[in-house]
Design a protein around this motif. Structure first.
Motif, mmCIF file in Angstrom:
data_model
loop_
_atom_site.group_PDB
_atom_site.id
_atom_site.type_symbol
_atom_site.label_atom_id
_atom_site.label_comp_id
_atom_site.label_asym_id
_atom_site.label_seq_id
_atom_site.Cartn_x
_atom_site.Cartn_y
_atom_site.Cartn_z
ATOM 1 N N LYS A 1 43.984 10.194 86.087
ATOM 2 C CA LYS A 1 44.171 9.025 86.950
ATOM 3 C C LYS A 1 43.133 8.942 88.065
ATOM 4 N N ASN A 2 42.407 10.016 88.273
ATOM 5 C CA ASN A 2 41.333 9.996 89.272
ATOM 6 C C ASN A 2 39.991 9.584 88.679
ATOM 7 N N ARG A 3 39.974 9.346 87.374
ATOM 8 C CA ARG A 3 38.728 8.945 86.703
ATOM 9 C C ARG A 3 39.008 7.769 85.766
ATOM 10 N N VAL A 4 39.458 6.669 86.343
ATOM 11 C CA VAL A 4 39.695 5.432 85.598
ATOM 12 C C VAL A 4 38.626 4.430 85.996
ATOM 13 N N PHE A 5 37.894 3.916 85.037
ATOM 14 C CA PHE A 5 36.739 3.061 85.293
ATOM 15 C C PHE A 5 36.890 1.729 84.560
ATOM 16 N N ALA A 6 36.104 0.748 84.996
ATOM 17 C CA ALA A 6 36.106 -0.557 84.306
ATOM 18 C C ALA A 6 34.686 -1.088 84.234
ATOM 19 N N VAL A 7 34.328 -1.600 83.048
ATOM 20 C CA VAL A 7 33.026 -2.233 82.842
ATOM 21 C C VAL A 7 33.270 -3.581 82.163
ATOM 22 N N GLY A 8 32.302 -4.474 82.255
ATOM 23 C CA GLY A 8 32.462 -5.756 81.607
ATOM 24 C C GLY A 8 31.174 -6.550 81.610
ATOM 25 N N HIS A 9 31.114 -7.544 80.746
ATOM 26 C CA HIS A 9 29.927 -8.394 80.620
ATOM 27 C C HIS A 9 30.302 -9.848 80.824
ATOM 28 N N SER A 10 29.492 -10.576 81.614
ATOM 29 C CA SER A 10 29.640 -12.013 81.800
ATOM 30 C C SER A 10 31.016 -12.349 82.368
ATOM 31 N N SER A 11 31.826 -13.124 81.652
ATOM 32 C CA SER A 11 33.186 -13.408 82.110
ATOM 33 C C SER A 11 33.960 -12.118 82.343
ATOM 34 N N GLY A 12 33.738 -11.133 81.468
ATOM 35 C CA GLY A 12 34.374 -9.825 81.644
ATOM 36 C C GLY A 12 33.892 -9.109 82.887
ATOM 37 N N ALA A 13 32.620 -9.318 83.261
ATOM 38 C CA ALA A 13 32.095 -8.707 84.480
ATOM 39 C C ALA A 13 32.734 -9.321 85.718
ATOM 40 N N GLY A 14 32.927 -10.658 85.688
ATOM 41 C CA GLY A 14 33.611 -11.292 86.801
ATOM 42 C C GLY A 14 35.014 -10.747 86.965
ATOM 43 N N PHE A 15 35.694 -10.503 85.838
ATOM 44 C CA PHE A 15 37.042 -9.944 85.896
ATOM 45 C C PHE A 15 37.018 -8.515 86.429
ATOM 46 N N VAL A 16 36.001 -7.747 86.055
ATOM 47 C CA VAL A 16 35.873 -6.370 86.541
ATOM 48 C C VAL A 16 35.623 -6.355 88.050
ATOM 49 N N HIS A 17 34.787 -7.264 88.542
ATOM 50 C CA HIS A 17 34.613 -7.380 89.996
ATOM 51 C C HIS A 17 35.970 -7.599 90.661
ATOM 52 N N MET A 18 36.752 -8.527 90.103
ATOM 53 C CA MET A 18 38.060 -8.828 90.685
ATOM 54 C C MET A 18 38.974 -7.605 90.640
ATOM 55 N N LEU A 19 38.955 -6.854 89.536
ATOM 56 C CA LEU A 19 39.753 -5.641 89.457
ATOM 57 C C LEU A 19 39.313 -4.626 90.507
ATOM 58 N N GLY A 20 38.013 -4.542 90.759
ATOM 59 C CA GLY A 20 37.536 -3.635 91.795
ATOM 60 C C GLY A 20 38.109 -3.977 93.154
ATOM 61 N N CYS A 21 38.316 -5.263 93.391
ATOM 62 C CA CYS A 21 38.906 -5.725 94.650
ATOM 63 C C CYS A 21 40.423 -5.550 94.652
ATOM 64 N N LYS A 22 41.093 -6.053 93.633
ATOM 65 C CA LYS A 22 42.557 -6.096 93.623
ATOM 66 C C LYS A 22 43.212 -4.811 93.109
ATOM 67 N N ARG A 23 42.465 -3.986 92.380
ATOM 68 C CA ARG A 23 43.034 -2.754 91.841
ATOM 69 C C ARG A 23 42.148 -1.550 92.185
ATOM 70 N N GLY A 24 41.605 -1.555 93.399
ATOM 71 C CA GLY A 24 40.857 -0.398 93.877
ATOM 72 C C GLY A 24 41.744 0.808 94.113
ATOM 73 N N ASN A 25 43.051 0.603 94.058
ATOM 74 C CA ASN A 25 43.991 1.723 94.152
ATOM 75 C C ASN A 25 44.287 2.341 92.786
ATOM 76 N N VAL A 26 43.698 1.780 91.745
ATOM 77 C CA VAL A 26 43.847 2.298 90.377
ATOM 78 C C VAL A 26 42.502 2.767 89.833
ATOM 79 N N LEU A 27 41.462 1.977 90.069
ATOM 80 C CA LEU A 27 40.135 2.274 89.539
ATOM 81 C C LEU A 27 39.338 3.164 90.493
#
Length: 395
Positions: free
Chosen positions: A125-151
């Motif tokens: 749980k201390n090494r959970v990452f997210a990557v994405g491309h294009s629309s997926g990258a925009g979603f990953v940015h949002m996850l970095g903001c809204k789920r920085g307590n998970v990622l």
């Protein structure tokens, strides 16, 4: 007490059997928000439920699906090999049939999927990452903001952070983008880059070599939350170096347990501006307005619009007390002008209708209005009301 111990043993054995027998590499489904969702789970070849692996979520671009990862369009799987568990969720198709990421619906999907994985497979749980491309990258940015307590960290390629309000937690960031990207121009993503630099207390003027020659590492960041920016000579693609660079970046960052605490960097007044404008809501408006966004395009842009906006001013403007058939004033609306060059633009107001997709609008359902304007300060005044018509997108 004896019966309780027996029950615990039975539960433990049951979960172990599910993990060993039910969860293997391949396509899986899960119910989320009343909808059956699909994802692909890639376990290491010799997966051992007693080993805690890094976990990487990977999000495809618009019109794609998980096969973009499993069939090698993105070479992440080849680079990572058996060193991590990989999860490739599928987006949903909008009314136009375009598969993409809906930030509201898919945040729920992410939470549901994470809980399922947390229950049945073994990962760190201390090494959970997210990557994405294009629309997926925009979603990953949002996850970095809204789920920085998970990622722990994110690596978006060719996408932008739309909104950094109410972020939770903190993440390390590697952002990758092409100089000649016409779908998501540099003007769209630089505010995202500068937000991550600021919130992680980095020094934008102090740079060092990153994990790839195309990358720069910013200096003096919070030690556990580095920020790297990689600008390549290409366009909207996933560049050849991306997978190796992001995996190397993930492996290099120091230990930090995700938490609710946000970064200490000062972002309260980062790129703030204001705009006042008017909208004429047509009397024959179809549907119920749900969101409003303001964006800039090149001067003299007209529908159908075939490119992404040059700059996003505000992607969540309060609708207020609108009335069909009336002109409604919006005064001193907060906008983000971080990195914006003054000059001539086409200003677009987008009204999303309930049931449509977001952030990419739906042809013939959502509404837009356009005007040419000149921006010469961080305060913008538009005198002529925007006339709304159905969205026309050329891609």
């Amino acid at each position: 007490m004896k019966n309780t111990k027996v029950l615990l043993v039975i539960v433990t054995i049951t979960l172990s059997v599910l993990a060993a027998c039910g969860y293997k590499t391949g396509e899986r489904t899960i119910m989320s928000n009343g909808v059956e969702r699909t994802y692909y789970l890639k376990l290491p070849t010799n997966y051992n439920s007693n080993t805690t692996y890094p976990l990487i979520f990977a999000f495809h671009g618009a019109s794609g699906d998980y096969t973009s990862f499993t069939e090698g369009y993105y070479d992440l799987q080849t680079v990572v090999g058996d060193e991590a568990i990989l999860v490739y969720p599928n987006g949903l198709a909008n009314e136009a049939g375009l598969t993409q990421w809906n930030h509201d619906i898919d945040l729920i999907f992410f939470d549901d999927l994470f809980r399922e994985l947390e229950t049945y497979i073994s990962f760190d749980k201390n090494r959970v990452f997210a990557v994405g491309h294009s629309s997926g990258a925009g979603f990953v940015h949002m996850l970095g903001c809204k789920r920085g307590n998970v990622l722990r960290a994110i690596a978006p390629v060719a996408g932008s952070l739309l909104d950094h309000k109410d972020c939770i937690g903190q993440v390390a960031v590697m952002q990758i983008h092409g100089k000649n990207d016409t779908y998501v121009p540099l003007g769209i993503i630089k505010p995202s880059r500068d937000y991550w630099i600021a919130i992680n207390s980095c020094d934008k003027e102090t740079i060092d070599e990153g994990r790839d020659p195309a990358c720069i590492a910013y200096g003096n960041c919070d030690p556990q939350f580095p920020v790297q920016y990689c600008e390549h000579e290409g366009g909207h693609e996933w560049p050849d170096f991306a997978s190796t660079a992001m995996w190397s970046f993930f492996e290099s960052i120091p230990f930090a347990a995700p938490s609710d605490k946000t970064g200490d960097g000062d972002v309260d007044n980062l790129g703030k501006g204001a705009i006042s404008f008017k909208i004429h809501y047509p009397a024959n408006f179809v549907g119920t307005p749900s969101k409003m966004a303001l964006a800039l395009y090149p001067y003299n842009t007209t529908p159908p619009i075939s490119t992404a906006p040059s700059y996003l001013l505000n992607v969540d403007v309060p609708l207020g007390d609108y009335a069909f058939g009336e002109v409604i004033e919006y005064n001193n609306v907060e906008i983000n002008i971080l990195g914006l060059d003054y000059g001539d633009y086409t200003l677009t107001v987008m009204i999303y209708v309930e049931g449509s997709s977001y952030p990419m609008p739906t042809d013939g359902k959502d509404y837009q209005g356009l005007q040419n304007i000149t921006i010469s300060s961080n305060t913008i005044l538009v005198e002529t009301p925007f006339e709304l018509d159905f969205v026309q997108m050329g891609f």
